[in-house]
Design an enzyme around this catalytic site. Structure first.
Site, mmCIF file in Angstrom:
data_model
loop_
_atom_site.group_PDB
_atom_site.id
_atom_site.type_symbol
_atom_site.label_atom_id
_atom_site.label_comp_id
_atom_site.label_asym_id
_atom_site.label_seq_id
_atom_site.Cartn_x
_atom_site.Cartn_y
_atom_site.Cartn_z
ATOM 1 N N SER A 23 -9.482 -0.912 7.409
ATOM 2 C CA SER A 23 -8.914 -0.660 6.087
ATOM 3 C C SER A 23 -8.211 -1.813 5.397
ATOM 4 O O SER A 23 -7.900 -1.713 4.223
ATOM 5 C CB SER A 23 -7.949 0.537 6.157
ATOM 6 O OG SER A 23 -8.667 1.731 6.311
ATOM 7 N N SER B 35 -9.363 1.552 3.365
ATOM 8 C CA SER B 35 -8.556 2.382 2.480
ATOM 9 C C SER B 35 -7.479 1.616 1.720
ATOM 10 O O SER B 35 -6.864 2.162 0.822
ATOM 11 C CB SER B 35 -7.894 3.502 3.291
ATOM 12 O OG SER B 35 -7.005 2.960 4.251
ATOM 13 N N LYS C 32 0.836 -1.200 0.000
ATOM 14 C CA LYS C 32 0.000 0.000 0.000
ATOM 15 C C LYS C 32 0.870 1.248 0.000
ATOM 16 O O LYS C 32 1.912 1.288 0.661
ATOM 17 C CB LYS C 32 -0.899 -0.031 1.234
ATOM 18 C CG LYS C 32 -1.910 1.115 1.343
ATOM 19 C CD LYS C 32 -2.740 0.937 2.608
ATOM 20 C CE LYS C 32 -3.799 2.014 2.782
ATOM 21 N NZ LYS C 32 -4.588 1.813 4.019
#
Length: 509
Positions: A214, A190, A110
């Site tokens: 997330s 996210s 990420k």
């Protein structure tokens, strides 16, 4: 069929033509890599045994990433760096050499987790030119275990959302990270791009971060497995923050058994074996079954029936004042700590950028509204659309409400002799990807079940269940366990892998 210098690829089962042998005496060999069914453990075993090469597997992953660019899964795809690292692995590896747990396996990270030499944007324009000089400890652990990092994945801007609808970075014609199973739907957030990359079968594993759901929310929506570890289990340095109280990196992968490989690489410890279902006791809280759509309701109830049939004990439990205590912790902690933690991060990384400059360049209207209206002025939402000072509510959350929430979880597990609490990870399957998907209403709905455990700091696993009967979109099950019970939770998750199996691959890429 797309032809490349490394060989020929067919997306689906990647048929990879490679030169093998040495000197002038080279023969051609074909390696068939079925990306749609591959798991991390299978990939590592085949690489270790010399059945496939890292160059072949990495090239196949990169080819699929390019073929699915419309999903906006990546902010940076490091083709040259990944192929170089794969070649180094292949050159050093022999059938007699010791194998690392992730030796030669392509993964993704990420984009709020620092990787040396690659931009670390946190999904926001102000940081697009920030290139760290060293890996975050969690990324370094995976690289030390032999992983090949093929790129940095897209995300909800600054990790402040559940949709992944980020207009700042896109490789396809439409904004927002898109769902692996239906490109018109959200990927969740996210850690959006990591989940999409795994769901699309670009890679078998990757890293995300989790503040209120997330890693679990996007894996629920894209059919992958994930662990939110007990806060503090993993080092947090080198990750763009929201809240030091709530933030943690989280492994995401094809199966819980694959998550275990990542967890071991980061946290160490001995082997974990699947739990005996007959020795597992889980609780169900009625409040966590609110607002379910039809597919999720049917899938969750069917999952409980299946668990009972294999010997799992399922009991109904109550958690009084759960919603009330959680509301006193969630926003007050995240919104108050977001300011100080981001200021400290920007100073520590030497970006030369201030938090005000970050806020000025935010591209997502929902995130900009949160930053400008709440984070920067240190405010919280008040009654009748007003705002109030955040400090008193934050102090009360840390001193009173969060300890009470933690005690509620601790007492619930102890009094009911529970290994875990089970619930639908999110109340609904993926919704259409558009600016409205990032609304406060949708945010509140999608964190309904993941947020309380996050605020209590307990571990949780997301397990793919099934494709919804009507939507044909993934439905996920979460199990939250007592603080520090990560290994027991993963053992239970490995048993669930065998009970529920893996979701079928998306029908089209």
């Amino acid at each position: 069929m797309e032809r490349r210098r490394q060989g020929a690829f067919v997306i689906g089962a990647a048929i990879v033509g490679l030169a093998v042998g040495s000197g002038a005496h080279q023969a051609r060999a074909e390696q068939v890599i079925d990306l749609d069914s591959l798991t991390l453990r299978q990939a590592a075993a085949e690489l270790c045994g010399g059945k496939i090469t890292s160059k072949a597997l990495t090239a196949a992953a990169l080819a699929r990433a390019k073929a699915t660019a419309n999903l906006n899964a990546f902010i940076t795809l490091d083709e040259a760096g990944a192929m170089k690292a794969a070649a180094v692995f292949d050159a050093a590896h022999t059938r007699t050499s010791a194998c690392k747990p992730l030796g030669g396996v392509p993964i993704v990270i990420k984009d709020n987790i620092e990787v040396a030499g690659l931009p670390s944007t946190a999904g926001t324009p102000a940081l697009k030119n920030f290139i760290p000089r060293k890996d975050a400890p969690v990324a370094a652990k995976l690289r030390d275990a032999g992983a090949i990092i093929i790129g940095k994945t897209n995300m909800h801007e600054l990790a402040f959302g559940i949709s992944g609808y980020n207009a700042a970075f896109k490789s396809g014609p439409q904004p927002g990270v898109r769902n692996a199973y239906d490109s018109t739907e959200i990927a969740g957030g996210s850690s959006s791009g990591t989940a999409t990359a795994i769901g699309t079968r670009i890679v078998t594993a990757g890293l995300g971060s989790d503040t209120g759901g997330s890693v679990r929310i996007p894996c629920a929506l894209n059919g992958c497995a994930a662990l939110r570890p007990t806060v503090g289990r993993y080092p947090g340095e080198g990750i763009a923050p929201i809240s030091h109280t709530r933030d943690t990196a989280g492994p995401m992968a094809a199966t819980i058994a694959d998550v275990v490989v990542l967890d071991h690489a980061i946290a160490g410890g001995g082997p974990i074996a699947p739990a005996n279902p007959r020795n597992v006791r889980i609780g169900v809280v009625a409040a966590m079954l609110a607002n379910l759509d039809h597919d999720t309701d049917v899938a969750f109830r069917a999952a409980l029936d299946k668990l009972r049939k294999v010997g799992v004990t399922v009991v109904n439990v109550e958690m009084p004042k759960l919603a009330d205590l959680n509301s006193q912790v969630g926003f007050p902690v995240a919104l108050y700590e977001a300011y100080d933690d981001m200021v400290a991060y920007l100073e520590r990384t030497g970006t030369g950028i201030t938090i005000d400059e970050v806020a000025k360049q935010i591209a997502s209207p929902d995130v900009k509204g949160t930053y400008d209206g709440l984070v920067i002025p240190r405010k919280l939402p008040g009654p009748d659309n007003s705002v109030v000072d955040a400090k008193p509510a934050y102090d009360a959350a840390i001193k009173t409400a969060r300890p009470a929430l933690q005690a509620l979880y601790r007492d619930t597990f102890t009094k009911n002799r529970l290994d875990a609490i089970a619930f639908p990870t999110v109340p609904k399957v993926a919704i259409p990807a558009n600016p409205e998907s990032s609304s406060l209403t949708n945010f509140t709905l999608f964190i309904q079940n993941t947020d309380p455990g996050s605020n209590a700091g307990v571990p949780g696993i997301q397990v793919p269940l099934v494709l919804g009967a009507t939507s044909q979109l993934p439905v996920g099950l979460e199990l939250d366990g007592p603080s520090g019970s990560d290994r027991r939770l993963l053992a239970i998750g490995m048993a669930l892998d065998k009970i529920f199996g893996r979701l079928p691959a998306p029908s089209a890429h």
